[in-house]
Design a protein around this motif. Structure first.
Motif, PDB file in Angstrom:
ATOM      1  N   ILE A   1       0.840  -1.198   0.000  1.00  0.00           N
ATOM      2  CA  ILE A   1       0.000   0.000   0.000  1.00  0.00           C
ATOM      3  C   ILE A   1       0.876   1.248   0.000  1.00  0.00           C
ATOM      4  CG2 ILE A   1      -1.726   1.300   1.301  1.00  0.00           C
ATOM      5  CD1 ILE A   1      -2.742  -1.523   2.280  1.00  0.00           C
ATOM      6  N   THR A   2       1.962   1.222   0.758  1.00  0.00           N
ATOM      7  CA  THR A   2       2.900   2.348   0.771  1.00  0.00           C
ATOM      8  C   THR A   2       3.539   2.518  -0.602  1.00  0.00           C
ATOM      9  OG1 THR A   2       3.323   2.001   3.127  1.00  0.00           O
ATOM     10  CG2 THR A   2       4.951   3.289   1.906  1.00  0.00           C
ATOM     11  N   GLY A   3       3.896   1.416  -1.229  1.00  0.00           N
ATOM     12  CA  GLY A   3       4.447   1.470  -2.586  1.00  0.00           C
ATOM     13  C   GLY A   3       3.442   2.033  -3.575  1.00  0.00           C
ATOM     14  N   ALA A   4       2.172   1.641  -3.423  1.00  0.00           N
ATOM     15  CA  ALA A   4       1.116   2.164  -4.297  1.00  0.00           C
ATOM     16  C   ALA A   4       0.969   3.668  -4.111  1.00  0.00           C
ATOM     17  CB  ALA A   4      -0.208   1.466  -4.005  1.00  0.00           C
ATOM     18  N   LEU A   5       1.037   4.115  -2.868  1.00  0.00           N
ATOM     19  CA  LEU A   5       0.933   5.554  -2.597  1.00  0.00           C
ATOM     20  C   LEU A   5       2.074   6.308  -3.254  1.00  0.00           C
ATOM     21  CD1 LEU A   5      -0.343   7.988  -1.212  1.00  0.00           C
ATOM     22  CD2 LEU A   5       0.915   7.361   0.871  1.00  0.00           C
ATOM     23  N   SER A   6       3.267   5.774  -3.148  1.00  0.00           N
ATOM     24  CA  SER A   6       4.439   6.410  -3.761  1.00  0.00           C
ATOM     25  C   SER A   6       4.293   6.496  -5.278  1.00  0.00           C
ATOM     26  CB  SER A   6       5.700   5.631  -3.383  1.00  0.00           C
ATOM     27  OG  SER A   6       6.818   6.151  -4.035  1.00  0.00           O
ATOM     28  N   LEU A   7       3.912   5.387  -5.894  1.00  0.00           N
ATOM     29  CA  LEU A   7       3.730   5.378  -7.353  1.00  0.00           C
ATOM     30  C   LEU A   7       2.594   6.301  -7.785  1.00  0.00           C
ATOM     31  CD1 LEU A   7       4.161   1.607  -8.281  1.00  0.00           C
ATOM     32  CD2 LEU A   7       5.600   3.494  -9.022  1.00  0.00           C
ATOM     33  N   ALA A   8       1.515   6.300  -7.016  1.00  0.00           N
ATOM     34  CA  ALA A   8       0.370   7.150  -7.356  1.00  0.00           C
ATOM     35  C   ALA A   8       0.740   8.622  -7.244  1.00  0.00           C
ATOM     36  CB  ALA A   8      -0.812   6.823  -6.449  1.00  0.00           C
ATOM     37  N   THR A   9       1.554   8.956  -6.261  1.00  0.00           N
ATOM     38  CA  THR A   9       1.999  10.342  -6.103  1.00  0.00           C
ATOM     39  C   THR A   9       2.848  10.762  -7.291  1.00  0.00           C
ATOM     40  OG1 THR A   9       1.941  10.107  -3.698  1.00  0.00           O
ATOM     41  CG2 THR A   9       3.254  11.929  -4.582  1.00  0.00           C
ATOM     42  N   GLU A  10       3.772   9.894  -7.693  1.00  0.00           N
ATOM     43  CA  GLU A  10       4.622  10.182  -8.854  1.00  0.00           C
ATOM     44  C   GLU A  10       3.797  10.329 -10.126  1.00  0.00           C
ATOM     45  OE1 GLU A  10       7.832   7.391  -9.406  1.00  0.00           O
ATOM     46  OE2 GLU A  10       8.294   7.415  -7.266  1.00  0.00           O
ATOM     47  N   ALA A  11       2.754   9.499 -10.272  1.00  0.00           N
ATOM     48  CA  ALA A  11       1.945   9.497 -11.492  1.00  0.00           C
ATOM     49  C   ALA A  11       0.829  10.539 -11.461  1.00  0.00           C
ATOM     50  CB  ALA A  11       1.349   8.112 -11.712  1.00  0.00           C
ATOM     51  N   GLY A  12       0.618  11.163 -10.310  1.00  0.00           N
ATOM     52  CA  GLY A  12      -0.470  12.126 -10.199  1.00  0.00           C
ATOM     53  C   GLY A  12      -1.840  11.455 -10.173  1.00  0.00           C
ATOM     54  N   ASP A  13      -1.902  10.200  -9.741  1.00  0.00           N
ATOM     55  CA  ASP A  13      -3.137   9.424  -9.668  1.00  0.00           C
ATOM     56  C   ASP A  13      -3.796   9.706  -8.314  1.00  0.00           C
ATOM     57  OD1 ASP A  13      -5.124   7.496  -9.397  1.00  0.00           O
ATOM     58  OD2 ASP A  13      -3.880   5.848 -10.128  1.00  0.00           O
ATOM     59  N   THR A  14      -4.647  10.733  -8.273  1.00  0.00           N
ATOM     60  CA  THR A  14      -5.215  11.183  -6.998  1.00  0.00           C
ATOM     61  C   THR A  14      -6.185  10.170  -6.392  1.00  0.00           C
ATOM     62  OG1 THR A  14      -6.908  12.430  -8.206  1.00  0.00           O
ATOM     63  CG2 THR A  14      -4.925  13.632  -7.516  1.00  0.00           C
ATOM     64  N   LEU A  15      -6.916   9.428  -7.208  1.00  0.00           N
ATOM     65  CA  LEU A  15      -7.852   8.438  -6.681  1.00  0.00           C
ATOM     66  C   LEU A  15      -7.104   7.334  -5.928  1.00  0.00           C
ATOM     67  CD1 LEU A  15     -10.700   7.311  -6.370  1.00  0.00           C
ATOM     68  CD2 LEU A  15     -10.411   6.185  -8.581  1.00  0.00           C
ATOM     69  N   THR A  16      -6.058   6.788  -6.537  1.00  0.00           N
ATOM     70  CA  THR A  16      -5.277   5.732  -5.874  1.00  0.00           C
ATOM     71  C   THR A  16      -4.548   6.294  -4.657  1.00  0.00           C
ATOM     72  OG1 THR A  16      -5.033   4.578  -7.984  1.00  0.00           O
ATOM     73  CG2 THR A  16      -3.537   3.927  -6.227  1.00  0.00           C
ATOM     74  N   GLN A  17      -4.071   7.544  -4.758  1.00  0.00           N
ATOM     75  CA  GLN A  17      -3.439   8.184  -3.592  1.00  0.00           C
ATOM     76  C   GLN A  17      -4.406   8.207  -2.419  1.00  0.00           C
ATOM     77  OE1 GLN A  17      -2.369  12.163  -4.740  1.00  0.00           O
ATOM     78  NE2 GLN A  17      -0.341  11.596  -5.442  1.00  0.00           N
ATOM     79  N   GLN A  18      -5.622   8.664  -2.663  1.00  0.00           N
ATOM     80  CA  GLN A  18      -6.615   8.771  -1.591  1.00  0.00           C
ATOM     81  C   GLN A  18      -6.959   7.402  -1.021  1.00  0.00           C
ATOM     82  OE1 GLN A  18      -7.565  11.564  -0.074  1.00  0.00           O
ATOM     83  NE2 GLN A  18      -8.514  10.161   1.373  1.00  0.00           N
ATOM     84  N   GLN A  19      -7.127   6.411  -1.880  1.00  0.00           N
ATOM     85  CA  GLN A  19      -7.436   5.059  -1.405  1.00  0.00           C
ATOM     86  C   GLN A  19      -6.294   4.516  -0.538  1.00  0.00           C
ATOM     87  OE1 GLN A  19      -8.139   3.146  -5.180  1.00  0.00           O
ATOM     88  NE2 GLN A  19     -10.355   3.383  -5.016  1.00  0.00           N
ATOM     89  N   ALA A  20      -5.065   4.718  -0.982  1.00  0.00           N
ATOM     90  CA  ALA A  20      -3.904   4.234  -0.228  1.00  0.00           C
ATOM     91  C   ALA A  20      -3.795   4.954   1.116  1.00  0.00           C
ATOM     92  CB  ALA A  20      -2.632   4.405  -1.047  1.00  0.00           C
ATOM     93  N   LYS A  21      -3.986   6.266   1.108  1.00  0.00           N
ATOM     94  CA  LYS A  21      -3.918   7.037   2.365  1.00  0.00           C
ATOM     95  C   LYS A  21      -4.988   6.562   3.345  1.00  0.00           C
ATOM     96  CE  LYS A  21      -1.951  11.288   0.464  1.00  0.00           C
ATOM     97  NZ  LYS A  21      -2.228  12.701   0.097  1.00  0.00           N
ATOM     98  N   THR A  22      -6.182   6.316   2.843  1.00  0.00           N
ATOM     99  CA  THR A  22      -7.275   5.834   3.692  1.00  0.00           C
ATOM    100  C   THR A  22      -6.922   4.477   4.292  1.00  0.00           C
ATOM    101  OG1 THR A  22      -8.917   7.043   2.390  1.00  0.00           O
ATOM    102  CG2 THR A  22      -9.724   5.211   3.736  1.00  0.00           C
ATOM    103  N   MET A  23      -6.392   3.596   3.473  1.00  0.00           N
ATOM    104  CA  MET A  23      -6.040   2.260   3.963  1.00  0.00           C
ATOM    105  C   MET A  23      -4.906   2.328   4.987  1.00  0.00           C
ATOM    106  SD  MET A  23      -6.387   0.065   0.459  1.00  0.00           S
ATOM    107  CE  MET A  23      -6.058  -1.519   1.217  1.00  0.00           C
ATOM    108  N   LEU A  24      -3.906   3.167   4.726  1.00  0.00           N
ATOM    109  CA  LEU A  24      -2.797   3.310   5.679  1.00  0.00           C
ATOM    110  C   LEU A  24      -3.299   3.906   6.993  1.00  0.00           C
ATOM    111  CD1 LEU A  24       0.056   4.450   3.272  1.00  0.00           C
ATOM    112  CD2 LEU A  24      -0.088   2.272   4.513  1.00  0.00           C
ATOM    113  N   SER A  25      -4.213   4.854   6.910  1.00  0.00           N
ATOM    114  CA  SER A  25      -4.798   5.441   8.113  1.00  0.00           C
ATOM    115  C   SER A  25      -5.549   4.385   8.916  1.00  0.00           C
ATOM    116  CB  SER A  25      -5.723   6.592   7.716  1.00  0.00           C
ATOM    117  OG  SER A  25      -6.412   7.081   8.830  1.00  0.00           O
ATOM    118  N   GLN A  26      -6.311   3.546   8.235  1.00  0.00           N
ATOM    119  CA  GLN A  26      -7.035   2.472   8.912  1.00  0.00           C
ATOM    120  C   GLN A  26      -6.076   1.482   9.563  1.00  0.00           C
ATOM    121  OE1 GLN A  26      -9.477   1.020   5.713  1.00  0.00           O
ATOM    122  NE2 GLN A  26     -11.078   2.553   6.056  1.00  0.00           N
TER     123      GLN A  26
END
Length: 188
Positions: A153-178
């Protein structure tokens, strides 16, 4: 054991393949680690012609099958859609849309191990696609492998941030918060 531990090449296939090679080639192969051998094997697998191309089927035929699978899903015929997606994957193992869709269906059915294997295949095809890593993390969570899930999930957040994929960023942040909330609750 998670799907991350599953061998890429079945051991009996690996052994049989090594036995059939010439002695000079066997020396070269024995010097390779299993990981190096698997990378070479996969490079050959991905580089060869697909069954679809050997049968004279073009991208429009694959697209038609994917539309058929989509329509079957919309109609609620999940087994038929799975069969169609498996046909697409047999015709073209590198068809990432079929791999991802079938993995998603399996994940929704709670078959996290099998879904995880397909998502692993998906990230082999689309290594920089953050959704694949996020979905692997979800499958690992489903099988209660929290530490490994957090890594993906952390890797997904990093890749999503680099790619500007805001939907995946938000999903990853939510999951990490949980996961953090879960860790806090467990610590109490």
């Amino acid at each position: 054991m998670t799907f991350l531990d599953a061998p890429t090449i079945p051991p009996e296939v690996l052994q049989l393949w090594k036995e059939k090679q010439s002695s000079a080639f066997q020396e070269k192969i024995s010097a390779l680690s299993e990981t190096e051998f698997q990378k070479d094997y996969l490079a050959q697998f991905f580089g060869g012609p697909s069954l679809a191309s050997l049968k004279g089927l073009g991208p429009e035929h694959i697209d038609a099958l994917l539309v058929k699978a989509h329509n079957e899903l919309k109609a609620g015929s999940i087994p038929a859609a799975c069969d169609t997606l498996m046909l697409v994957m047999a015709l073209d193992p590198n068809e990432d849309r079929a791999v991802y869709t079938l993995a998603s269906i399996l994940q929704m059915k709670g078959c996290y191990y099998d879904a995880g294997l397909l998502y692993m295949r998906y990230i082999m095809l689309k290594a920089m696609e953050p959704r694949g890593y996020l979905r692997i993390g979800e499958c690992l969570l489903g099988d209660d492998h929290i530490a490994e899930a957090r890594e993906y999930i952390t890797g997904a957040l990093s890749l999503a941030t680099e790619a500007g994929d805001t939907l995946t960023q938000q999903q990853a942040k939510t999951m990490l918060s949980q996961l953090e909330q879960r860790d806090s609750a467990v610590a109490l």
